[in-house]
Enzyme design. Sequence first.
Site, PDB file in Angstrom:
ATOM      1  N   ASP A 116       1.140  -1.656  -0.153  1.00 12.21           N
ATOM      2  CA  ASP A 116      -0.394   0.249  -0.287  1.00 12.21           C
ATOM      3  C   ASP A 116       0.637   1.172  -0.066  1.00 12.21           C
ATOM      4  OD1 ASP A 116      -1.435   2.783   0.981  1.00 12.21           O
ATOM      5  OD2 ASP A 116      -2.844   1.038   1.684  1.00 12.21           O
ATOM      6  N   CYS A 119       1.028   2.730   3.084  1.00 15.74           N
ATOM      7  CA  CYS A 119       1.595   2.585   4.503  1.00 15.74           C
ATOM      8  C   CYS A 119       3.643   2.506   4.761  1.00 15.74           C
ATOM      9  CB  CYS A 119       1.789   1.097   4.036  1.00 15.74           C
ATOM     10  SG  CYS A 119       2.795   0.112   4.787  1.00 15.74           S
ATOM     11  N   CYS A 122       5.537   0.045   4.278  1.00 15.90           N
ATOM     12  CA  CYS A 122       5.658  -0.666   3.130  1.00 15.90           C
ATOM     13  C   CYS A 122       7.160   0.913   2.230  1.00 15.90           C
ATOM     14  CB  CYS A 122       4.760   0.179   2.427  1.00 15.90           C
ATOM     15  SG  CYS A 122       2.987  -1.424   2.659  1.00 15.90           S
ATOM     16  N   ARG A 146      -5.284  -0.583   1.971  1.00 18.19           N
ATOM     17  CA  ARG A 146      -5.131  -0.930   3.406  1.00 18.19           C
ATOM     18  C   ARG A 146      -7.050  -0.748   3.804  1.00 18.19           C
ATOM     19  NH1 ARG A 146      -1.264   0.785   6.803  1.00 18.19           N
ATOM     20  NH2 ARG A 146      -0.797   2.823   5.180  1.00 18.19           N
TER      21      ARG A 146
END
Length: 234
Positions: A116, A119, A122, A146
Site C-alpha cells: 500500500d 503504508c 511498505c 488497506r
Amino acid sequence: MKKHFVMMALLASAFSGLVQADDSAIQQSLNKLGLQQTEIQPSPLPGFKTVMTESGVLYVTDDGKHMIQGPLYDVSGAQPVNVTNQLLDKKVDALASQMIVYKAPKEQHVITVFTDITCGYCRKLHEQMADYNALGITVRYLAFPREGLHGQVENAMKSIWCSADRNKAFDDAMKGNAPAAASCDINLDQHYKLGILYGIQGTPAILTDSGMMIPGYQGPQELKQVLDGQKRGG
C-alpha cells in the site's frame, strides 16, 4: 475482529442447517450471508469441499453441516506444507504480468509483496530495494489498499499500475509524490481479493517463494536468512 467472529458464527449456523450435499446448496447458504463471490473446488480433505470467498478460504463438509477456516497444513512430510497457500499460489502466478517487479541481478529468491503506497513500513521496505536485490532477492509487488476497494488509495495505485513506466511511478509514490492520473483496463480488485484469501490484514505482507506468508516488514538481512532457511528445509 468482532465482525470477523460474528461472520464465523453466522457461517457455522447457516452450514449446520444444510442437508443437501451439492454445491448449489452450499452456494445458496453463502449467498444468504452476503458472500456472493465464491469458488467451490475439490479439497485434499476427504469429505470436504474448498470454498474461496471474499472473507477467506473455507473448508466445508460434503453434507454442508460443518465448516472450518484455513489454512490447512499437510504435516506428513519432513516439513509442514501450507496446502491452502499452495492452492492460492496458482492465482498469484496468474497475476504475474500485472506485477511491478524489481529483479535481482543474481536472483536467488523471489518474493511477492502485497503493498500500500500509504503504508510507512511498505515505504521502508521499498527504500531498501537495492539491498534486497544485492542479496539476490527479487521483489514483485501486488496492490493491497488497506482502506479497501474503490477508495482514494486504490485509485492512486491504479494510476501507478496504468503508467507507461510503472516502476518509476511506484518509486515516486513511495517517496510521497502523488501519481499522475492514468487509466487502463487493469483490475486491482483481483490483487486485493487474492490478499483477502491469504488472510492478509495489513501491509506489507510478504509471500515467499516457498509459499509462506510473512505478515509485516522484514529487513534485507533478516529476510535473506528466512528465505535461505526455507530453501535448505525444502
